[in-house]
Design a protein around this motif. Structure first.
Motif, PDB file in Angstrom:
ATOM      1  N   ARG A 150       2.387   5.994  -5.709  1.00  0.00           N
ATOM      2  CA  ARG A 150       2.130   5.959  -7.153  1.00  0.00           C
ATOM      3  C   ARG A 150       0.822   6.655  -7.532  1.00  0.00           C
ATOM      4  NH1 ARG A 150       4.745   3.151 -10.903  1.00  0.00           N
ATOM      5  NH2 ARG A 150       5.829   2.005  -9.261  1.00  0.00           N
ATOM      6  N   LEU A 151      -0.247   6.389  -6.773  1.00  0.00           N
ATOM      7  CA  LEU A 151      -1.561   6.942  -7.118  1.00  0.00           C
ATOM      8  C   LEU A 151      -1.797   8.334  -6.544  1.00  0.00           C
ATOM      9  CD1 LEU A 151      -3.971   3.867  -6.711  1.00  0.00           C
ATOM     10  CD2 LEU A 151      -2.821   4.696  -8.769  1.00  0.00           C
ATOM     11  N   VAL A 171       0.825  -1.197   0.000  1.00  0.00           N
ATOM     12  CA  VAL A 171       0.000   0.000   0.000  1.00  0.00           C
ATOM     13  C   VAL A 171       0.863   1.253   0.000  1.00  0.00           C
ATOM     14  CG1 VAL A 171      -1.591   1.349   1.418  1.00  0.00           C
ATOM     15  CG2 VAL A 171      -2.067  -1.034   0.966  1.00  0.00           C
ATOM     16  N   GLY A 172       1.983   1.201   0.714  1.00  0.00           N
ATOM     17  CA  GLY A 172       2.876   2.359   0.698  1.00  0.00           C
ATOM     18  C   GLY A 172       3.301   2.719  -0.712  1.00  0.00           C
ATOM     19  N   ARG A 173       3.618   1.722  -1.528  1.00  0.00           N
ATOM     20  CA  ARG A 173       3.985   1.978  -2.922  1.00  0.00           C
ATOM     21  C   ARG A 173       2.792   2.500  -3.714  1.00  0.00           C
ATOM     22  NH1 ARG A 173       9.345   2.139  -3.735  1.00  0.00           N
ATOM     23  NH2 ARG A 173       9.199   1.309  -5.840  1.00  0.00           N
ATOM     24  N   GLU A 194      -7.581  -0.871   5.709  1.00  0.00           N
ATOM     25  CA  GLU A 194      -7.050  -0.037   6.785  1.00  0.00           C
ATOM     26  C   GLU A 194      -5.548   0.188   6.666  1.00  0.00           C
ATOM     27  OE1 GLU A 194      -8.218  -0.910  10.752  1.00  0.00           O
ATOM     28  OE2 GLU A 194     -10.270  -0.238  10.366  1.00  0.00           O
ATOM     29  N   ALA A 195      -4.865  -0.691   5.945  1.00  0.00           N
ATOM     30  CA  ALA A 195      -3.435  -0.507   5.740  1.00  0.00           C
ATOM     31  C   ALA A 195      -3.125   0.793   5.006  1.00  0.00           C
ATOM     32  CB  ALA A 195      -2.860  -1.691   4.962  1.00  0.00           C
ATOM     33  N   GLY A 196      -4.097   1.319   4.274  1.00  0.00           N
ATOM     34  CA  GLY A 196      -3.863   2.555   3.539  1.00  0.00           C
ATOM     35  C   GLY A 196      -3.936   3.812   4.373  1.00  0.00           C
ATOM     36  N   ASN A 197      -4.472   3.717   5.595  1.00  0.00           N
ATOM     37  CA  ASN A 197      -4.722   4.939   6.364  1.00  0.00           C
ATOM     38  C   ASN A 197      -3.446   5.694   6.715  1.00  0.00           C
ATOM     39  OD1 ASN A 197      -6.698   6.645   8.008  1.00  0.00           O
ATOM     40  ND2 ASN A 197      -5.214   6.064   9.561  1.00  0.00           N
ATOM     41  N   SER A 221       6.400   4.553   0.871  1.00  0.00           N
ATOM     42  CA  SER A 221       7.109   3.275   0.806  1.00  0.00           C
ATOM     43  C   SER A 221       7.811   2.961   2.119  1.00  0.00           C
ATOM     44  CB  SER A 221       8.121   3.303  -0.342  1.00  0.00           C
ATOM     45  OG  SER A 221       7.472   3.483  -1.577  1.00  0.00           O
ATOM     46  N   VAL A 222       8.437   3.968   2.723  1.00  0.00           N
ATOM     47  CA  VAL A 222       9.136   3.763   3.987  1.00  0.00           C
ATOM     48  C   VAL A 222       8.144   3.407   5.094  1.00  0.00           C
ATOM     49  CG1 VAL A 222      10.576   4.856   5.745  1.00  0.00           C
ATOM     50  CG2 VAL A 222      11.044   5.268   3.325  1.00  0.00           C
TER      51      VAL A 222
END
Length: 466
Positions: free
Chosen positions: A74-75, A68-70, A135-138, A391-392
């Motif tokens: 990207r988006l 999700v970090g990537r 939820e990983a995107g939050n 990403s980090v």
């Protein structure tokens, strides 16, 4: 007119949106833990069964964070946040249909010649997996939005504010979920709480855009936000300009900055997961408190953590005003914060006096975690350029999630083992000891990897993009 008014304050509107998103995020994930004592009785779950369900969420959450970090980088922040909250809201609602989902899973297993699994456990694991992916995107999206809308000196304070939404979610959940479940059933609790995220999406669509395209953001405020973009830092070499690019995973993993952040997450994220997922069962198992009676102690505890989150985010500014660099100030603040969780060691020895003593002591430890987390999350944007922050944070989230899985599974095994011996308090004492000491250990490792006065330089093309 004050300087803040002259600059403008729209960036705090964005912080408010991040705060409400994080509140919804924790509301959705907290429903299961509050209903766990009742669901465990209804479906015959052991502590290990519940740990499997909780650990499935943490494991999928951890894996999803890496990717999700990537995706966020990207988006972009706006679209990625929309996708994240839509997925996690659907996942939250899916819990209400977990029995149907579990039956479908067993049908598939039967067709493949695999052994059946308990229907309720399978169904809840699938629902938790969907919730985890969304939820990983939050936090990657929220940290990226903070890096876009705030100068470095304000980022930990802004992070502390939006991160306190986790505490508000944890406060609202015990005030609402048991009542909804008691009146309309546990399925309705998952559906109603899960649907809130779709309302937030409307406000995000209207009020958020990249700062350069944000019509509501004045020129003075935009200049203030971007004022330190070109400012040199002691740990960034002043090479000639190089083209912007996103660093790959292997390149990021070769940097000590990444490992300092990621190991800090690995050692301490599990503490928060433990407090979030096991506190209702702790109060039920140790003090025989009914779910509807947990509202007051949990509200008090999580109200304390809100104060910790905001105060912890503010603390580094005191050292910055004294002349410390941003990262050095962050590390000084985190060291002071790391001592507060030691009071959790007294929760079990003094718990026999009143259950309010462990509630208050654990509240101090949980408050310290939120203060620590506000600063730890911000180190990613201190040490890396904005287009690599997602990403980090994803890498750190992966290790933090793995740490959370290990803590949750260890807790389930310990509580079943010592519970069978009639000594479940011993199991909690072991877990509380880890929770108390984790932060000092994490700080020591971070300090070894990155002495604040000598931060390792980034590659030139990344440093110039910061």
């Amino acid at each position: 007119m004050t300087r803040t008014n002259a600059i403008g304050k729209y960036r705090w509107t964005i912080c408010g949106l991040l705060f409400f998103a994080t509140t919804i995020n924790y509301l959705d994930r907290q429903v299961l833990s509050l209903l766990a004592p009742a669901l465990s009785k209804e479906f015959g779950w052991s502590n290990s069964d519940y740990a499997d369900i909780a650990a499935a969420f943490q494991f999928i959450y951890a894996i999803a964070l890496l990717f999700v970090g990537r995706v966020v980088d990207r988006l972009g922040t706006k679209l990625s946040y929309h996708l994240a909250i839509a997925v996690w809201s659907l996942g939250a609602i899916a819990h209400a249909y977990s029995i149907w989902v579990g039956e479908a899973v067993n049908t598939v297993f039967a067709a493949l010649g695999l052994a059946a699994v308990p229907v309720s456990v399978a169904g809840f694991i699938v629902a938790r997996a969907i919730l985890a992916i969304g939820e990983a995107g939050n936090f990657p999206a929220a940290i990226k939005a903070t890096a876009e809308y705030f100068p470095r000196a304000e980022r930990s304070f802004a992070t502390g504010i939006f991160n306190s939404g986790a505490n508000i979610g944890a406060i609202l959940a015990p005030l609402t979920v048991p009542i909804i479940a008691a009146v309309w059933g546990w399925q309705t609790a998952f559906i109603w709480i899960g649907a809130i995220g779709f309302l937030w999406m409307i406000f995000w669509a209207v009020f958020f855009d990249e700062p350069a395209r944000q019509r509501r953001l004045g020129k003075a405020e935009l200049a203030y936000i971007q004022a330190d973009v070109e400012a040199p830092r002691s740990h960034v070499p002043a090479e000639a300009e190089a083209p912007l690019r996103k660093a790959g995973w292997m390149e990021l993993l070769s940097m000590r900055q990444t490992w300092a952040f990621a190991l800090g997450k690995f050692l301490t994220d599990g503490v928060w997961w433990f407090f979030l997922f096991w506190l209702p069962k702790y109060l039920s198992a140790t003090y025989d408190i009914a779910p509807t009676a947990m509202a007051l102690p949990l509200t008090v505890l999580y109200s304390m953590t809100m104060v910790g989150s905001i105060a912890g985010g503010w603390l580094p500014t005191m050292f910055i005003r004294r002349g410390d660099s941003v990262f050095e100030a962050r590390m000084k603040a985190m060291l002071r914060i790391a001592f507060f969780p030691l009071v959790v060691l007294l929760a079990q020895p003094l718990g026999g006096i009143s259950y309010w003593i462990p509630v208050i002591l654990i509240g101090i430890g949980a408050s310290a975690h939120q203060a620590w987390s506000a600063n730890l999350l911000t180190t990613a944007s201190d040490l890396f350029p904005k287009h690599n922050v997602g990403s980090v944070v994803g890498i750190g989230g992966l290790l933090g999630g793995i740490g959370g899985v290990l803590v949750t599974k260890a807790g389930g095994r310990l509580f079943d083992y010592y519970g069978a011996l009639g000594q479940i308090q011993t199991g909690y004492m072991i877990m509380f000891s880890f929770c108390a000491l984790a932060y000092l250990v994490a700080w020591g490792i971070m300090k070894l990897l990155i002495p604040a006065a000598k931060v390792p330089p980034l590659p030139a093309e990344l440093a110039n993009a910061t």
